[in-house]
Design a protein around this motif. Structure first.
Motif, PDB file in Angstrom:
ATOM      1  N   ARG A 197       0.147  -2.402 -16.892  1.00 37.90           N
ATOM      2  CA  ARG A 197       0.628  -1.576 -18.001  1.00 37.90           C
ATOM      3  C   ARG A 197       0.262  -2.197 -19.346  1.00 37.90           C
ATOM      4  O   ARG A 197      -0.085  -1.514 -20.291  1.00 37.90           O
ATOM      5  N   LEU A 198       0.393  -3.529 -19.434  1.00 28.52           N
ATOM      6  CA  LEU A 198       0.112  -4.202 -20.701  1.00 28.52           C
ATOM      7  C   LEU A 198      -1.381  -4.467 -20.843  1.00 28.52           C
ATOM      8  O   LEU A 198      -1.811  -5.117 -21.781  1.00 28.52           O
ATOM      9  N   ARG A 213       3.359  -4.631 -14.333  1.00 28.87           N
ATOM     10  CA  ARG A 213       3.544  -4.915 -15.758  1.00 28.87           C
ATOM     11  C   ARG A 213       2.234  -5.374 -16.388  1.00 28.87           C
ATOM     12  O   ARG A 213       1.871  -4.929 -17.467  1.00 28.87           O
ATOM     13  N   TYR A 222      10.079   2.561  -1.871  1.00 31.76           N
ATOM     14  CA  TYR A 222       8.636   2.754  -1.931  1.00 31.76           C
ATOM     15  C   TYR A 222       8.070   3.239  -3.246  1.00 31.76           C
ATOM     16  O   TYR A 222       6.876   3.328  -3.389  1.00 31.76           O
ATOM     17  N   ASP A 223       8.875   3.596  -4.206  1.00 33.08           N
ATOM     18  CA  ASP A 223       8.280   4.266  -5.342  1.00 33.08           C
ATOM     19  C   ASP A 223       8.902   3.819  -6.651  1.00 33.08           C
ATOM     20  O   ASP A 223      10.047   3.414  -6.688  1.00 33.08           O
ATOM     21  N   ASP A 224       8.129   3.907  -7.726  1.00 27.04           N
ATOM     22  CA  ASP A 224       8.661   3.552  -9.029  1.00 27.04           C
ATOM     23  C   ASP A 224       9.633   4.603  -9.555  1.00 27.04           C
ATOM     24  O   ASP A 224      10.498   4.316 -10.353  1.00 27.04           O
ATOM     25  N   ARG A 272       8.395  -8.079  -3.850  1.00 23.92           N
ATOM     26  CA  ARG A 272       8.884  -7.168  -4.889  1.00 23.92           C
ATOM     27  C   ARG A 272       8.558  -7.723  -6.276  1.00 23.92           C
ATOM     28  O   ARG A 272       8.080  -7.010  -7.153  1.00 23.92           O
ATOM     29  N   GLU A 289      -1.157 -13.746  -2.197  1.00 21.37           N
ATOM     30  CA  GLU A 289      -0.355 -14.412  -3.224  1.00 21.37           C
ATOM     31  C   GLU A 289       1.076 -14.641  -2.703  1.00 21.37           C
ATOM     32  O   GLU A 289       1.661 -15.701  -2.895  1.00 21.37           O
ATOM     33  N   GLU A 301      -4.723  -8.804  -2.028  1.00 19.21           N
ATOM     34  CA  GLU A 301      -4.600  -9.923  -2.956  1.00 19.21           C
ATOM     35  C   GLU A 301      -3.138 -10.343  -3.112  1.00 19.21           C
ATOM     36  O   GLU A 301      -2.802 -11.520  -3.083  1.00 19.21           O
ATOM     37  N   GLU A 346       2.843 -13.458 -19.151  1.00 19.63           N
ATOM     38  CA  GLU A 346       4.136 -13.924 -18.646  1.00 19.63           C
ATOM     39  C   GLU A 346       4.199 -13.695 -17.151  1.00 19.63           C
ATOM     40  O   GLU A 346       4.036 -12.580 -16.670  1.00 19.63           O
ATOM     41  N   MET A 399       0.844  -1.201   0.000  1.00 20.58           N
ATOM     42  CA  MET A 399       0.000   0.000   0.000  1.00 20.58           C
ATOM     43  C   MET A 399       0.875   1.245   0.000  1.00 20.58           C
ATOM     44  O   MET A 399       0.574   2.226  -0.672  1.00 20.58           O
ATOM     45  N   GLU A 416       8.786 -16.453 -12.821  1.00 28.50           N
ATOM     46  CA  GLU A 416       9.004 -17.837 -12.429  1.00 28.50           C
ATOM     47  C   GLU A 416       9.800 -17.837 -11.120  1.00 28.50           C
ATOM     48  O   GLU A 416      10.969 -17.486 -11.114  1.00 28.50           O
ATOM     49  N   ARG A 440       4.930  -7.330  -7.032  1.00 28.70           N
ATOM     50  CA  ARG A 440       4.609  -5.930  -7.305  1.00 28.70           C
ATOM     51  C   ARG A 440       5.000  -5.556  -8.738  1.00 28.70           C
ATOM     52  O   ARG A 440       4.230  -4.931  -9.460  1.00 28.70           O
ATOM     53  N   VAL A 441       6.202  -5.984  -9.150  1.00 30.06           N
ATOM     54  CA  VAL A 441       6.671  -5.685 -10.506  1.00 30.06           C
ATOM     55  C   VAL A 441       5.758  -6.352 -11.532  1.00 30.06           C
ATOM     56  O   VAL A 441       5.353  -5.742 -12.524  1.00 30.06           O
TER      57      VAL A 441
END
Ligand code: ZN
Ligand code: ZN
Lengths: 225, 186
Positions: B96-97, B93, B150-152, B85, B57, B53, B103, B42, B106, B88-89
């Protein structure tokens, strides 16, 4: 490997925090494979991530959160015992373009496809690397012959370069196997490959538009050379 | 906040999950880490629902991949942080897509993500030393390190949040890291 140029601390922090675009991340991970000193740094930063996680004030979860997780875990266990595990289909990634003896295809790119070496000028070739699930990533290999040089250029985004083989000098410094470089709008440079051996670099440029413009300038100039 | 059990307890709990599919040990891991993963997510900008969620996961992934956990390579908190992490990535993604990217990360790759055998350090001890070092840093240095998680666009965001030029943020991060390194050097 005598590595003299390493990514900066804030780049490693971004990698560990997961805030790097895919292409830049792959170049940093490639450096990590080659550089024990940076692996040590990154181990400490990952631990720092764990400490930051531990420090979080717990956010309330739904009342049934653990029950739901256990249901999912049960479903997993049932799947596991019911089905004889079918071996995962090997990922079909075409063989990477050949590298000279002594250059290693980075593990970070294991799932990526790369084109054959394409001619862009006398003694200059490149290969486009495509990253599964990240079509926006602009990653490529450059293979430049001994004594050849890229035209003088600057950057409209961030350009990360990891030397896999050979050496180049760009007016700022000499870069050899294992070395890393970041160039941005503040850098004007002209990479010149040193005599004696060709040079192979993995590079990523952030942002497709920047990449296209940049590559067009490089390559356009290279072909006209 | 209740006193957190020492990290080696979590190692033992995770081993029970790996070796005996111990649901009680998993319950303890869940109760400790899921709310912290949620809180972290958050803080990085996820909504309450998405963070809930992904925290689910993350902990289900802890169950699935418990056998891959190697206490010599990472403290449990470090390992779970890495899982969170990656989730989150991946979520960013997929967002965004617009659902086009199926994908998935793994998680078996996590092993390769860790330092190699030649470099094994006592990971629990490292985590402990990092925790102590962070406490001894000047507050403004500890702050930029924490905010980096904490941030992109961490540097731009820190610059805005602390009202500092971007260059100052980067040099403060480097200062903080140099300081941290000195504190970690035996
Ligand atoms: Zn390095
Ligand atoms: Zn350049």
């Amino acid at each position: 490997m005598d590595i003299r140029h390493h990514p900066a601390d804030e780049q490693w922090l971004s990698l560990v925090a997961g805030s790097l675009p895919t292409g830049l991340r792959l170049v940093l991970e490639t450096h990590l494979e080659l550089c024990p000193a940076c692996r040590e740094q990154v181990a400490a930063l990952r631990a720092l991530g764990g400490v930051v996680l531990e420090e979080q004030a717990p956010a309330p979860m739904r009342d049934d959160a653990l029950a739901r997780a256990l249901d999912r875990v049960d479903a997993l266990e049932n799947d596991r015992s019911a089905a004889t595990p079918s071996p995962a289909a090997p990922r079909k990634v075409p063989a990477p373009p050949p590298l000279p003896d002594g250059a290693v295809w980075p593990r970070a790119l294991a799932d990526c496809a790369a084109t054959r070496w394409r001619w862009i000028g006398p003694g200059m070739r490149w290969s486009r690397v495509s990253v599964p699930g990240a079509p926006e990533a602009n990653v490529f290999l450059l293979r430049i012959g001994a004594g050849k040089y890229l035209p003088q250029h600057t950057h409209r985004g961030t350009e990360l370069t990891q030397v896999l083989y050979g050496r180049f000098h760009d007016g700022r410094a000499l870069f050899g196997p294992g070395d890393f470089d970041l160039a941005d709008g503040e850098v004007h440079h002209q990479p010149v490959v040193q005599d004696g051996s060709e040079c192979i670099c993995l590079a990523a440029v952030e942002g497709r538009l920047h990449f296209d413009g940049l590559i067009a300038r490089w390559f356009g100039a290279a072909v006209g050379m | 906040r209740s006193a957190a059990p020492p990290p080696e307890d979590w190692s033992a709990a995770l081993c029970l999950v790996a070796e005996r599919s111990d649901r009680e040990a998993f319950g303890r891991l869940f109760s400790h880490f899921a709310p912290r993963v949620k809180s972290y997510l958050m803080r990085t900008g996820s909504s309450d629902a998405l963070a809930e969620e992904l925290a689910q996961e993350a902990l289900v992934t802890v169950w699935r991949k418990a056998a891959l956990f190697d206490p010599a390579q990472a403290a449990v908190s470090t390992w779970i942080f890495t899982i969170a992490r990656h989730l989150r990535v991946d979520a960013a993604r997929r967002h965004r897509l617009d659902g086009a990217g199926d994908e998935c990360f793994e998680f078996d790759d996590l092993a390769a993500d860790q330092p190699d055998a030649a470099q094994r350090i006592d990971a629990t001890r490292l985590a402990q030393r990092v925790r102590e070092a962070l406490r001894r840093l000047p507050p403004e240095q500890a702050q930029v390190l924490r905010l980096s998680f904490y941030d992109d666009e961490p540097h731009a965001r820190i610059a805005a949040e602390l009202d500092l030029p971007l260059g100052t943020v980067k040099s403060r991060i480097r200062l903080a890291m140099a300081h941290l390194r000195r504190l970690l050097d035996p």
